[in-house]
Scaffold this motif. Structure first.
Motif, PDB file in Angstrom:
ATOM      1  N   SER A   1     -34.127 -10.576  15.277  1.00 15.45           N
ATOM      2  CA  SER A   1     -33.287 -10.262  16.435  1.00 15.45           C
ATOM      3  C   SER A   1     -32.138 -11.252  16.571  1.00 15.45           C
ATOM      4  O   SER A   1     -31.004 -10.874  16.868  1.00 15.45           O
ATOM      5  CB  SER A   1     -34.133 -10.267  17.714  1.00 15.45           C
ATOM      6  OG  SER A   1     -35.141  -9.284  17.657  1.00 15.45           O
ATOM      7  N   ARG A   2     -32.428 -12.529  16.349  1.00 16.26           N
ATOM      8  CA  ARG A   2     -31.388 -13.558  16.434  1.00 16.26           C
ATOM      9  C   ARG A   2     -30.272 -13.309  15.427  1.00 16.26           C
ATOM     10  O   ARG A   2     -29.084 -13.381  15.756  1.00 16.26           O
ATOM     11  CB  ARG A   2     -31.993 -14.933  16.168  1.00 16.26           C
ATOM     12  CG  ARG A   2     -32.875 -15.498  17.264  1.00 16.26           C
ATOM     13  CD  ARG A   2     -33.367 -16.857  16.831  1.00 16.26           C
ATOM     14  NE  ARG A   2     -34.187 -17.527  17.821  1.00 16.26           N
ATOM     15  CZ  ARG A   2     -34.528 -18.807  17.759  1.00 16.26           C
ATOM     16  NH1 ARG A   2     -34.094 -19.560  16.762  1.00 16.26           N
ATOM     17  NH2 ARG A   2     -35.282 -19.356  18.689  1.00 16.26           N
TER      18      ARG A   2
ATOM     19  N   ALA B   1     -28.189 -10.104  16.186  1.00 18.83           N
ATOM     20  CA  ALA B   1     -27.270 -10.302  17.306  1.00 18.83           C
ATOM     21  C   ALA B   1     -26.118 -11.225  16.936  1.00 18.83           C
ATOM     22  O   ALA B   1     -24.959 -10.977  17.305  1.00 18.83           O
ATOM     23  CB  ALA B   1     -28.040 -10.866  18.505  1.00 18.83           C
ATOM     24  N   ALA B   2     -26.417 -12.286  16.196  1.00 16.07           N
ATOM     25  CA  ALA B   2     -25.362 -13.219  15.790  1.00 16.07           C
ATOM     26  C   ALA B   2     -24.375 -12.553  14.851  1.00 16.07           C
ATOM     27  O   ALA B   2     -23.157 -12.772  14.946  1.00 16.07           O
ATOM     28  CB  ALA B   2     -25.990 -14.439  15.118  1.00 16.07           C
TER      29      ALA B   2
ATOM     30  N   ASP C   1     -23.635  -9.356  14.781  1.00 20.85           N
ATOM     31  CA  ASP C   1     -22.847  -8.409  15.563  1.00 20.85           C
ATOM     32  C   ASP C   1     -21.766  -9.130  16.367  1.00 20.85           C
ATOM     33  O   ASP C   1     -20.663  -8.607  16.552  1.00 20.85           O
ATOM     34  CB  ASP C   1     -23.778  -7.638  16.497  1.00 20.85           C
ATOM     35  CG  ASP C   1     -23.094  -6.460  17.161  1.00 20.85           C
ATOM     36  OD1 ASP C   1     -22.700  -5.528  16.431  1.00 20.85           O
ATOM     37  OD2 ASP C   1     -22.939  -6.489  18.394  1.00 20.85           O
ATOM     38  N   SER C   2     -22.059 -10.339  16.822  1.00 19.14           N
ATOM     39  CA  SER C   2     -21.101 -11.067  17.652  1.00 19.14           C
ATOM     40  C   SER C   2     -19.906 -11.583  16.870  1.00 19.14           C
ATOM     41  O   SER C   2     -18.904 -11.991  17.463  1.00 19.14           O
ATOM     42  CB  SER C   2     -21.797 -12.249  18.339  1.00 19.14           C
ATOM     43  OG  SER C   2     -22.132 -13.256  17.382  1.00 19.14           O
ATOM     44  N   LEU C   3     -19.990 -11.579  15.548  1.00 14.27           N
ATOM     45  CA  LEU C   3     -18.891 -12.090  14.733  1.00 14.27           C
ATOM     46  C   LEU C   3     -17.738 -11.088  14.612  1.00 14.27           C
ATOM     47  O   LEU C   3     -16.664 -11.444  14.127  1.00 14.27           O
ATOM     48  CB  LEU C   3     -19.403 -12.461  13.336  1.00 14.27           C
ATOM     49  CG  LEU C   3     -20.375 -13.643  13.277  1.00 14.27           C
ATOM     50  CD1 LEU C   3     -20.893 -13.858  11.857  1.00 14.27           C
ATOM     51  CD2 LEU C   3     -19.701 -14.920  13.777  1.00 14.27           C
ATOM     52  N   HIS C   4     -17.976  -9.842  15.000  1.00 14.48           N
ATOM     53  CA  HIS C   4     -16.922  -8.821  14.982  1.00 14.48           C
ATOM     54  C   HIS C   4     -16.235  -8.772  13.617  1.00 14.48           C
ATOM     55  O   HIS C   4     -15.022  -8.977  13.486  1.00 14.48           O
ATOM     56  CB  HIS C   4     -15.884  -9.097  16.086  1.00 14.48           C
ATOM     57  CG  HIS C   4     -16.471  -9.158  17.450  1.00 14.48           C
ATOM     58  ND1 HIS C   4     -17.008  -8.073  18.109  1.00 14.48           N
ATOM     59  CD2 HIS C   4     -16.654 -10.227  18.286  1.00 14.48           C
ATOM     60  CE1 HIS C   4     -17.464  -8.443  19.292  1.00 14.48           C
ATOM     61  NE2 HIS C   4     -17.277  -9.742  19.431  1.00 14.48           N
TER      62      HIS C   4
ATOM     63  N   ALA D   1     -24.389 -15.993  10.121  1.00 15.28           N
ATOM     64  CA  ALA D   1     -25.314 -15.666  11.207  1.00 15.28           C
ATOM     65  C   ALA D   1     -26.726 -16.122  10.860  1.00 15.28           C
ATOM     66  O   ALA D   1     -27.427 -16.692  11.692  1.00 15.28           O
ATOM     67  CB  ALA D   1     -25.282 -14.161  11.479  1.00 15.28           C
TER      68      ALA D   1
ATOM     69  N   ARG E   1     -28.187  -3.831  11.246  1.00 13.87           N
ATOM     70  CA  ARG E   1     -27.627  -2.740  12.050  1.00 13.87           C
ATOM     71  C   ARG E   1     -28.478  -1.488  11.870  1.00 13.87           C
ATOM     72  O   ARG E   1     -29.019  -1.236  10.804  1.00 13.87           O
ATOM     73  CB  ARG E   1     -26.177  -2.452  11.646  1.00 13.87           C
ATOM     74  CG  ARG E   1     -25.236  -3.635  11.843  1.00 13.87           C
ATOM     75  CD  ARG E   1     -23.798  -3.256  11.536  1.00 13.87           C
ATOM     76  NE  ARG E   1     -23.272  -2.261  12.453  1.00 13.87           N
ATOM     77  CZ  ARG E   1     -22.860  -2.516  13.699  1.00 13.87           C
ATOM     78  NH1 ARG E   1     -22.917  -3.758  14.179  1.00 13.87           N
ATOM     79  NH2 ARG E   1     -22.400  -1.558  14.467  1.00 13.87           N
TER      80      ARG E   1
ATOM     81  N   VAL F   1     -26.424  -3.084  16.945  1.00 14.34           N
ATOM     82  CA  VAL F   1     -27.220  -4.229  16.544  1.00 14.34           C
ATOM     83  C   VAL F   1     -28.689  -3.830  16.476  1.00 14.34           C
ATOM     84  O   VAL F   1     -29.188  -3.072  17.313  1.00 14.34           O
ATOM     85  CB  VAL F   1     -27.017  -5.407  17.523  1.00 14.34           C
ATOM     86  CG1 VAL F   1     -27.435  -5.032  18.936  1.00 14.34           C
ATOM     87  CG2 VAL F   1     -27.776  -6.636  17.057  1.00 14.34           C
TER      88      VAL F   1
ATOM     89  N   LYS G   1     -32.508  -3.736  16.976  1.00  8.41           N
ATOM     90  CA  LYS G   1     -33.457  -4.181  17.984  1.00  8.41           C
ATOM     91  C   LYS G   1     -34.800  -3.556  17.687  1.00  8.41           C
ATOM     92  O   LYS G   1     -34.876  -2.427  17.211  1.00  8.41           O
ATOM     93  CB  LYS G   1     -32.987  -3.799  19.393  1.00  8.41           C
ATOM     94  CG  LYS G   1     -31.725  -4.517  19.847  1.00  8.41           C
ATOM     95  CD  LYS G   1     -31.344  -4.114  21.253  1.00  8.41           C
ATOM     96  CE  LYS G   1     -30.073  -4.838  21.694  1.00  8.41           C
ATOM     97  NZ  LYS G   1     -29.670  -4.447  23.075  1.00  8.41           N
TER      98      LYS G   1
END
Length: 280
Positions: free
Chosen positions: A178-179, A182-183, A185-188, A241, A267, A272, A274
């Protein structure tokens, strides 16, 4: 050969390191001085084929018990004395006699034992509590281990001694997944496949942080490579990530941080990853 079927909808498939289809095997025994240790090698398999035929015939005659934990159906008892390897005896898995070393190798016999002068190669032996275990052959390590290279039954060069240790510094696997997802996905990083996972081979240290990445690639839903070029921005983002947020248990084995391998789903369905929990 290791076969892994990748299904993004099945979490367990991604959360397992590579495992071979073999089974953990019972170790041989090695006497060194006054200590009896586990020997993670099979010197008898390099003996002359006629010797192996005799051994196999005797095992069948006495209906020697076997199990998936000891496919060979015997345990060799060895001794390392003054730099030379000796075969003391061969027993069944229940400790019943099969052959003495002298009976199996009369030309190399001295008393009831025999010089293992047919054997050249590496042996690993150890004692103490288990530190690492993989359910495959001799892929396990004890607290104290020694590795020696033999030539015609004699130690060829200095024996290496190791103190192995496990560090429980990681978090639960699902938390790591999960970490990282999410990381990432946050990098765009821009457009990426709707279904994507990271396969990574790495080593962690005593803090749980990743200290080495040996190889990595991004995979599609069916496990086919999407990106394997280490210079690709998408793969670099996934590894950033992975390094930044994941924390792992680690093993110091044989003087190095032990390699690990995992699939990390990133993904699913364009979002993201989950964990999908089933309703009670």
């Amino acid at each position: 050969m290791i076969r892994v079927t990748l299904l993004l909808s099945t979490v367990a498939c991604f959360l397992q390191p590579f495992r071979a289809s073999a089974t953990g095997q019972a170790a041989e025994r090695l006497i060194v001085g006054c200590d009896t240790m586990s020997l993670f090698a099979l010197p008898l398999v390099k003996a002359d084929s006629a010797v192996l035929v005799r051994l196999e015939k005797r095992l069948k005659e006495i209906d020697a018990p076997w199990s998936t934990a000891c496919w060979r159906a015997y345990i060799g008892v060895w001794r390392l004395d003054k730099g030379r390897l000796w075969l003391e005896r061969v027993e069944t898995t229940e400790g019943d006699p099969v052959f003495t070393g002298a009976e199996l190798f009369p030309k190399s016999a001295e008393g009831s034992r025999a010089r293992a002068d047919w054997f050249s190669g590496e042996i690993r032996y150890g004692a103490g509590k288990p530190v690492y275990y993989q359910h495959d052959g001799f892929k396990r390590n004890l607290e104290r281990e020694w590795v020696a290279m033999l030539s015609k039954g004699r130690v060829k060069r200095g024996t290496k001694a190791y103190r192995n240790r496990r560090y429980e510094s990681g978090v639960e696997m699902v938390d790591n997944v999960s970490r990282v997802a999410a990381a990432f996905d946050s990098l765009h990083v821009g457009k990426s496949p709707d279904l994507l996972s990271l396969y990574v081979v790495f080593a962690a240290d005593s803090t749980g942080r990743v200290v080495r990445i040996d190889r990595a690639r991004l995979l599609s839903e069916k496990g086919s490579p999407v990106v394997s070029d280490p210079a690709d921005p998408l793969l670099q983002a996934a590894l950033r990530a992975f390094r930044s947020v994941s924390r792992w248990d680690a093993w110091w084995v044989g003087g190095a941080w032990k390699e690990q391998a995992y699939f990390i789903p990133l993904r699913r369905g364009g979002a993201v990853w989950k964990l999908q929990r089933k309703r009670p």
